[in-house]
Design a protein around this motif. Structure first.
Motif, PDB file in Angstrom:
ATOM      1  N   SER A  84       0.833  -1.209   0.000  1.00 52.06           N
ATOM      2  CA  SER A  84       0.000   0.000   0.000  1.00 52.06           C
ATOM      3  C   SER A  84       0.865   1.256   0.000  1.00 52.06           C
ATOM      4  N   LEU A  85       1.948   1.231   0.777  1.00 50.66           N
ATOM      5  CA  LEU A  85       2.805   2.410   0.895  1.00 50.66           C
ATOM      6  C   LEU A  85       3.555   2.690  -0.403  1.00 50.66           C
ATOM      7  N   TRP A  86       4.175   1.661  -1.002  1.00 56.13           N
ATOM      8  CA  TRP A  86       4.960   1.950  -2.202  1.00 56.13           C
ATOM      9  C   TRP A  86       4.046   2.278  -3.391  1.00 56.13           C
ATOM     10  N   ILE A  87       2.898   1.639  -3.471  1.00 57.14           N
ATOM     11  CA  ILE A  87       1.955   1.983  -4.542  1.00 57.14           C
ATOM     12  C   ILE A  87       1.485   3.421  -4.382  1.00 57.14           C
ATOM     13  N   LEU A  88       1.199   3.819  -3.143  1.00 58.58           N
ATOM     14  CA  LEU A  88       0.750   5.188  -2.891  1.00 58.58           C
ATOM     15  C   LEU A  88       1.815   6.197  -3.287  1.00 58.58           C
ATOM     16  N   VAL A  89       3.035   5.999  -2.814  1.00 63.45           N
ATOM     17  CA  VAL A  89       4.108   6.968  -3.067  1.00 63.45           C
ATOM     18  C   VAL A  89       4.417   7.062  -4.560  1.00 63.45           C
ATOM     19  N   VAL A  90       4.611   5.913  -5.210  1.00 66.28           N
ATOM     20  CA  VAL A  90       4.984   5.917  -6.625  1.00 66.28           C
ATOM     21  C   VAL A  90       3.852   6.452  -7.488  1.00 66.28           C
ATOM     22  N   ARG A  91       2.641   5.978  -7.239  1.00 71.85           N
ATOM     23  CA  ARG A  91       1.516   6.384  -8.091  1.00 71.85           C
ATOM     24  C   ARG A  91       1.212   7.867  -7.967  1.00 71.85           C
ATOM     25  N   ILE A 154       4.400   3.086 -15.169  1.00 70.18           N
ATOM     26  CA  ILE A 154       4.333   3.870 -16.400  1.00 70.18           C
ATOM     27  C   ILE A 154       2.884   4.208 -16.740  1.00 70.18           C
ATOM     28  N   SER A 155       1.973   3.292 -16.453  1.00 69.46           N
ATOM     29  CA  SER A 155       0.554   3.536 -16.760  1.00 69.46           C
ATOM     30  C   SER A 155      -0.049   4.593 -15.851  1.00 69.46           C
ATOM     31  N   TRP A 156       0.598   4.905 -14.737  1.00 73.39           N
ATOM     32  CA  TRP A 156       0.076   5.915 -13.815  1.00 73.39           C
ATOM     33  C   TRP A 156       0.486   7.326 -14.207  1.00 73.39           C
ATOM     34  N   ALA A 157       1.379   7.459 -15.192  1.00 72.38           N
ATOM     35  CA  ALA A 157       1.861   8.785 -15.603  1.00 72.38           C
ATOM     36  C   ALA A 157       0.982   9.340 -16.721  1.00 72.38           C
ATOM     37  N   SER A 158      -0.321   9.370 -16.477  1.00 76.10           N
ATOM     38  CA  SER A 158      -1.242   9.860 -17.522  1.00 76.10           C
ATOM     39  C   SER A 158      -1.225  11.382 -17.581  1.00 76.10           C
ATOM     40  N   GLY A 159      -1.417  12.035 -16.453  1.00 79.70           N
ATOM     41  CA  GLY A 159      -1.378  13.492 -16.422  1.00 79.70           C
ATOM     42  C   GLY A 159      -2.661  14.183 -16.799  1.00 79.70           C
ATOM     43  N   PHE A 160      -3.550  13.511 -17.512  1.00 82.56           N
ATOM     44  CA  PHE A 160      -4.807  14.134 -17.938  1.00 82.56           C
ATOM     45  C   PHE A 160      -5.905  13.791 -16.941  1.00 82.56           C
ATOM     46  N   ASP A 161      -5.861  14.385 -15.773  1.00 82.70           N
ATOM     47  CA  ASP A 161      -6.860  14.108 -14.754  1.00 82.70           C
ATOM     48  C   ASP A 161      -7.219  15.402 -14.038  1.00 82.70           C
ATOM     49  N   PHE A 162      -7.911  15.268 -12.907  1.00 84.45           N
ATOM     50  CA  PHE A 162      -8.355  16.456 -12.177  1.00 84.45           C
ATOM     51  C   PHE A 162      -7.177  17.285 -11.683  1.00 84.45           C
ATOM     52  N   ALA A 163      -6.059  16.632 -11.358  1.00 87.85           N
ATOM     53  CA  ALA A 163      -4.875  17.377 -10.918  1.00 87.85           C
ATOM     54  C   ALA A 163      -4.411  18.334 -12.007  1.00 87.85           C
ATOM     55  N   PHE A 164      -4.507  17.905 -13.253  1.00 86.75           N
ATOM     56  CA  PHE A 164      -4.137  18.777 -14.375  1.00 86.75           C
ATOM     57  C   PHE A 164      -4.983  20.038 -14.383  1.00 86.75           C
TER      58      PHE A 164
END
Length: 287
Positions: A84-91, A154-164
């Protein structure tokens, strides 16, 4: 000297304030009830019949049992906590970094297709694309991302989301004078972004990372599809409950694990809610 008459709120305003106070107290109790219900069931030796009944036994050992008996696909509680921790940090890091770079490029530079890209982002975040799941899974399978923690990021680096969208508003609100002064001093685009512009949006990025962390911590769908051999706590809780539903003595341990697993994110949000509300609102107003 004339006495200044004290202004008193009209009776209607007082009644309205009392009504709102009562309403939100009731709402707070309703929101807290699931937690107390789970805590009540976590203290039982077994759950049979009415789960709403108040327990007369106090089996606090259920909270210690999860560290030795809670296991899914050969991974114990500490292993799922680590996942859970590494998925959270990396994602969160990869996604916010991609969103920040894309938002900066679209907000600060002029190039053909700029408006089209922004429209695509708005479309993706407002119109649910139903039926894209099988295609996404097939793509992930062909790229060898399934059960591959080394590449799944790599699949988590989309960038086109609400954060954008939020970061786009922040970057649009930063005065171009800062960039122009840096250009005059000989700074390049990367230097301007990392040393001049990015430090000004750190509060916004912090708020976005916290809100995303809450969602990622509770996300079991991604792990269920792509990382079943690397279960996180959310997926582990789901699978443990499914496979032990018939064991009445195992359900209290499931509730105990749910409570302990939810505490970190509850504490995180409680300590940072002011930061989240302030910066997310400010980011949405700019543009």
């Amino acid at each position: 000297m004339k006495k200044i008459a004290s202004k008193r709120a009209p009776i209607s305003e007082k009644i309205t304030a009392i009504a709102f106070f009562i309403f939100f107290c009731v709402l707070a109790l309703l929101c807290m009830y699931p937690f107390f219900w789970a805590f009540n069931n976590a203290l039982k030796t077994k759950i049979a019949g009415n789960s709403m009944a108040i327990t007369k036994e106090w089996a606090f050992e259920n909270f210690s049992r999860i560290f030795s008996e809670f296991e899914v696909t050969g991974v114990d509680y500490f292993g799922m906590l680590w996942n859970s921790l590494w998925i959270l940090v990396v994602r969160v890091f990869v996604n916010v970094a991609a969103s920040a770079m894309l938002a900066y490029a679209i907000a600060r530079f002029r190039f053909p297709g700029k408006e089209f890209l922004y429209v695509i982002v708005i479309f993706v975040n407002t119109i649910p694309i139903i039926g894209s799941g099988p295609a996404a899974y097939k793509l992930m399978y062909r790229l060898d991302f399934i059960e591959n923690p080394a590449l799944i990021w790599i699949s988590w680096a989309s960038g086109f989301d609400f954060a954008f969208i939020v970061l786009y508003g922040y970057f649009k609100g930063v005065s171009p004078s800062y960039s122009e002064s840096a250009y005059i001093d000989g700074a390049g685009e990367l230097r301007v972004f990392f040393s001049i512009i990015l430090p000004q949006v750190v509060p916004c990025i912090s708020a976005i990372m916290i809100t995303q962390a809450i969602g990622v911590w509770n996300d079991f769908g991604t792990v269920e599809l792509y990382l079943t051999q690397t279960p996180n706590l959310a997926y582990g809780l789901k699978e443990f409950e499914k496979h032990n539903r018939s064991r009445k003595s195992a359900l209290p341990m499931h509730f105990a694990a749910s409570i302990i697993s939810s505490l970190p994110i509850i504490v995180l949000y409680s300590c940072t809610q002011k930061l989240i509300l302030t910066n997310m609102t400010a980011g949405g107003l700019k543009g």
